[in-house]
Motif scaffolding. Sequence first.
Motif, PDB file in Angstrom:
ATOM      1  N   VAL A 108       0.844  -1.198   0.000  1.00  0.00           N
ATOM      2  CA  VAL A 108       0.000   0.000   0.000  1.00  0.00           C
ATOM      3  C   VAL A 108       0.880   1.250   0.000  1.00  0.00           C
ATOM      4  CG1 VAL A 108      -1.617   1.346   1.386  1.00  0.00           C
ATOM      5  CG2 VAL A 108      -2.007  -1.092   1.026  1.00  0.00           C
ATOM      6  N   LEU A 109       1.930   1.231   0.796  1.00  0.00           N
ATOM      7  CA  LEU A 109       2.816   2.398   0.859  1.00  0.00           C
ATOM      8  C   LEU A 109       3.603   2.602  -0.432  1.00  0.00           C
ATOM      9  CD1 LEU A 109       4.024   2.170   4.500  1.00  0.00           C
ATOM     10  CD2 LEU A 109       3.108   4.207   3.411  1.00  0.00           C
ATOM     11  N   PHE A 110       4.144   1.499  -0.973  1.00  0.00           N
ATOM     12  CA  PHE A 110       4.877   1.606  -2.238  1.00  0.00           C
ATOM     13  C   PHE A 110       3.956   2.140  -3.323  1.00  0.00           C
ATOM     14  CE2 PHE A 110       7.975  -2.072  -1.116  1.00  0.00           C
ATOM     15  CZ  PHE A 110       8.749  -1.185  -0.403  1.00  0.00           C
ATOM     16  N   ALA A 111       2.766   1.577  -3.382  1.00  0.00           N
ATOM     17  CA  ALA A 111       1.799   1.983  -4.403  1.00  0.00           C
ATOM     18  C   ALA A 111       1.500   3.467  -4.255  1.00  0.00           C
ATOM     19  CB  ALA A 111       0.522   1.166  -4.277  1.00  0.00           C
ATOM     20  N   PHE A 112       1.268   3.876  -3.029  1.00  0.00           N
ATOM     21  CA  PHE A 112       0.878   5.263  -2.784  1.00  0.00           C
ATOM     22  C   PHE A 112       2.011   6.224  -3.153  1.00  0.00           C
ATOM     23  CE2 PHE A 112      -0.195   8.900   0.015  1.00  0.00           C
ATOM     24  CZ  PHE A 112      -1.419   9.183  -0.550  1.00  0.00           C
ATOM     25  N   SER A 113       3.237   5.903  -2.745  1.00  0.00           N
ATOM     26  CA  SER A 113       4.337   6.829  -3.042  1.00  0.00           C
ATOM     27  C   SER A 113       4.616   6.888  -4.536  1.00  0.00           C
ATOM     28  CB  SER A 113       5.600   6.461  -2.260  1.00  0.00           C
ATOM     29  OG  SER A 113       6.237   5.363  -2.837  1.00  0.00           O
ATOM     30  N   THR A 114       4.452   5.745  -5.210  1.00  0.00           N
ATOM     31  CA  THR A 114       4.642   5.759  -6.660  1.00  0.00           C
ATOM     32  C   THR A 114       3.558   6.598  -7.328  1.00  0.00           C
ATOM     33  OG1 THR A 114       5.692   3.590  -6.537  1.00  0.00           O
ATOM     34  CG2 THR A 114       4.931   4.291  -8.695  1.00  0.00           C
ATOM     35  N   MET A 115       2.320   6.472  -6.826  1.00  0.00           N
ATOM     36  CA  MET A 115       1.226   7.285  -7.382  1.00  0.00           C
ATOM     37  C   MET A 115       1.509   8.776  -7.219  1.00  0.00           C
ATOM     38  SD  MET A 115      -2.231   5.635  -6.013  1.00  0.00           S
ATOM     39  CE  MET A 115      -2.503   3.923  -6.033  1.00  0.00           C
ATOM     40  N   ILE A 116       1.989   9.160  -6.030  1.00  0.00           N
ATOM     41  CA  ILE A 116       2.263  10.576  -5.772  1.00  0.00           C
ATOM     42  C   ILE A 116       3.376  11.074  -6.709  1.00  0.00           C
ATOM     43  CG2 ILE A 116       3.083  12.251  -4.041  1.00  0.00           C
ATOM     44  CD1 ILE A 116       0.334  11.234  -3.373  1.00  0.00           C
ATOM     45  N   SER A 117       4.422  10.248  -6.862  1.00  0.00           N
ATOM     46  CA  SER A 117       5.515  10.638  -7.751  1.00  0.00           C
ATOM     47  C   SER A 117       5.015  10.788  -9.179  1.00  0.00           C
ATOM     48  CB  SER A 117       6.634   9.592  -7.743  1.00  0.00           C
ATOM     49  OG  SER A 117       7.238   9.554  -6.488  1.00  0.00           O
ATOM     50  N   TYR A 118       4.224   9.813  -9.617  1.00  0.00           N
ATOM     51  CA  TYR A 118       3.754   9.860 -11.001  1.00  0.00           C
ATOM     52  C   TYR A 118       2.761  10.975 -11.256  1.00  0.00           C
ATOM     53  CZ  TYR A 118       6.288   6.383 -13.529  1.00  0.00           C
ATOM     54  OH  TYR A 118       7.286   5.741 -14.198  1.00  0.00           O
ATOM     55  N   SER A 119       1.961  11.308 -10.248  1.00  0.00           N
ATOM     56  CA  SER A 119       1.052  12.435 -10.446  1.00  0.00           C
ATOM     57  C   SER A 119       1.881  13.691 -10.669  1.00  0.00           C
ATOM     58  CB  SER A 119       0.120  12.600  -9.244  1.00  0.00           C
ATOM     59  OG  SER A 119       0.829  13.084  -8.126  1.00  0.00           O
ATOM     60  N   TYR A 120       3.032  13.753  -9.988  1.00  0.00           N
ATOM     61  CA  TYR A 120       3.930  14.889 -10.171  1.00  0.00           C
ATOM     62  C   TYR A 120       4.520  14.885 -11.585  1.00  0.00           C
ATOM     63  CZ  TYR A 120       8.005  17.887  -9.653  1.00  0.00           C
ATOM     64  OH  TYR A 120       8.940  18.858  -9.833  1.00  0.00           O
ATOM     65  N   TYR A 121       4.997  13.701 -12.038  1.00  0.00           N
ATOM     66  CA  TYR A 121       5.541  13.622 -13.402  1.00  0.00           C
ATOM     67  C   TYR A 121       4.478  14.047 -14.416  1.00  0.00           C
ATOM     68  CZ  TYR A 121       9.068  10.528 -11.217  1.00  0.00           C
ATOM     69  OH  TYR A 121      10.041   9.983 -10.423  1.00  0.00           O
ATOM     70  N   GLY A 122       3.273  13.542 -14.206  1.00  0.00           N
ATOM     71  CA  GLY A 122       2.171  13.880 -15.113  1.00  0.00           C
ATOM     72  C   GLY A 122       1.905  15.381 -15.130  1.00  0.00           C
ATOM     73  N   MET A 123       1.975  15.979 -13.943  1.00  0.00           N
ATOM     74  CA  MET A 123       1.739  17.421 -13.849  1.00  0.00           C
ATOM     75  C   MET A 123       2.818  18.201 -14.592  1.00  0.00           C
ATOM     76  SD  MET A 123      -0.733  18.208 -11.628  1.00  0.00           S
ATOM     77  CE  MET A 123      -0.110  19.526 -10.647  1.00  0.00           C
TER      78      MET A 123
END
Lengths: 143, 500
Positions: free
Chosen positions: B393-408
Amino acid sequence: MESVLIGVDQSDASTRAMTFGVERARRNRWKVLVVYVVNWNPFGFTTPEDNEHRSAEREKEIAYARTEIIAPMVALADEAGVECEALVHHGKPSQVMADLARDRGLDLIIVGRVGDSGLREAIFGSTASRLVQHASVPVMVVP
Amino acid sequence: MIALVPAAGIDQAIDDVFGPFATWLESIVFFAVPIAGTKVPLIVGWLVVCGFFFTIWLRFLNVRGLKHAVDLVRGKFTRADAEGEVTHFQALATAVSGTVGLGNIAGVAVAMSLGGPGAAFWMTLCGFLGMSTKMAECMLAVKYRKIRPDGSVSGGPMYYLRDGLAEIGHPGVGKVLSYFWAICILFGALAGGNAFQSNQAAAQIVAVTGGDQSFFADKGWLIGVLFAIAAGAVIIGGIKSIARVTEKIVPFMGVVYVLACLVVIVVNIDMLPGAVGAIFAGAFAPEGIAGGIIGALIVGFQRAAFSNEAGLGSAAVAHSPVKTDRPATEGFVASLEPFIDTIIVCNMTALAIIITDTWNDGDAGTLGGIGLTSRAFETVLPWFPIVLAFAVVLFAFSTMISYSYYGMKGTGFLFGDSRLAENVFKVVFLLFTVLGAAAGLKAVITFSDCIIFLMSLGNILGLYFLAKVIRREFDDYRAELREGRIEVVAPEERIGGSST
């Protein structure tokens, strides 16, 4: 001429330390080095967004420290007619101050007993007690 | 209308729409050529050739520069003017927390179930080659980064493709490639960096709460909604403290995960020689694997590339704000990323699965992904899957946050930092978090693979164009290092380095 490092932050204790230190400096003709250290860890974990703005944030932190923290302290020294230099650094406060004192061959470090980082310091120990344990020059702690 | 679909059927309904879409995309993107009777998707060749090329082009700098990379991260070359800035360690840690994700846990399990133990060998080789690719792209990201008037620093393929290619006389190609990459990262952020993460995290939550009997069984969408709320609080609500806390816990969970794998390995230590033997035997003479050697090689490379992202350009964005006046330094540091991600973490997962022989289970193929890793853990201690669930859950969440940043960053580049575009992206991003949790693994992984190929297409093409620039930068830096013009900073002058 002896010189003294006074570590400051935004707390009342730090103002007391400065007042105390400036008074001793005036009487003994000491030189004063006022230091404020922004708490920062080169091995701390950050978010990508933090990193993007880090450089700009650092500038802001330094500007804020100069006008809001250092300037009033330097004013105290000026009033008393004491020779005073001011520095703003990033790092672990106790370590930066101890390093500065050692590298510059200062004679004494003066700090307030309780800094402004509150609860965290209460749990993990204060800058003052770390300095007492680690500094290579005498440390004076002002209550 | 969604309201008319019974609750238990929402996941199915989403998969019914998403599945065929993913398959359709796959048929367009994945062009496979038959080699020795096995269909080889071009994505694999594209990534492998790039890794090989840069490993040779930079004369094995990925190996020769390993010690220097570690020294840089430890701050041995960090001067006092970097005090308070982004350190090499921080840039690397941020990039790694975006990279280490479900690809390391679930992706590797998929590779084991499809390609057998031999896939681990090819995976490791891919990680090794990926070090060179990563080195090249992250150096470029620092070299061509942009410092805005407000002092913020942005970098990544969109900038080095545009400005780097313009510098060597190909402004047109650079523009096309940079825009193409920026569009791809939008989708990459939705797919591998988001949908896949929530899909596998949801799968593990269902598994530890009772499997088919779980309240969450057939309610993947509900877990997705919870994820979307948490991610939304950070990216829309601006509650950065959640992201900061996550960033601090993830490295800890990474260590816990590796330790858990080591426990599984140590408990079965007598099987270790056999497992290592199986990896080598499986790599060159696999038995019962579809496609033989090439089959094992393909899944190994594919899943490793998915995990370490070398050649995709995504991590380059995270490496770019580091404080350095020599872009080559971050190239060295970035080469550690595939090393940590693939050579260490992925191999831990692989060994845990091989040593417990769970990859050989009859239902391994259908179980797939995270379920297989979880089973390997379970053989040692029944509560291990719960530890795994937390890590996941933590790995998934941190990857999501990073990728939302890349996407932005992609949206910012495409739409000139338009607020509206950013907000639309954020909403779509969260929709995909839900979609990913609800849809089946196959559809999600197919979709993610397609996007990865598209991301690497423009980025790697640009790397070839800039190959001379890349080599010159590293050569100059190494020459200065040899001549002693770049000196190790004395311990007492290192920031935060000396002890008192």
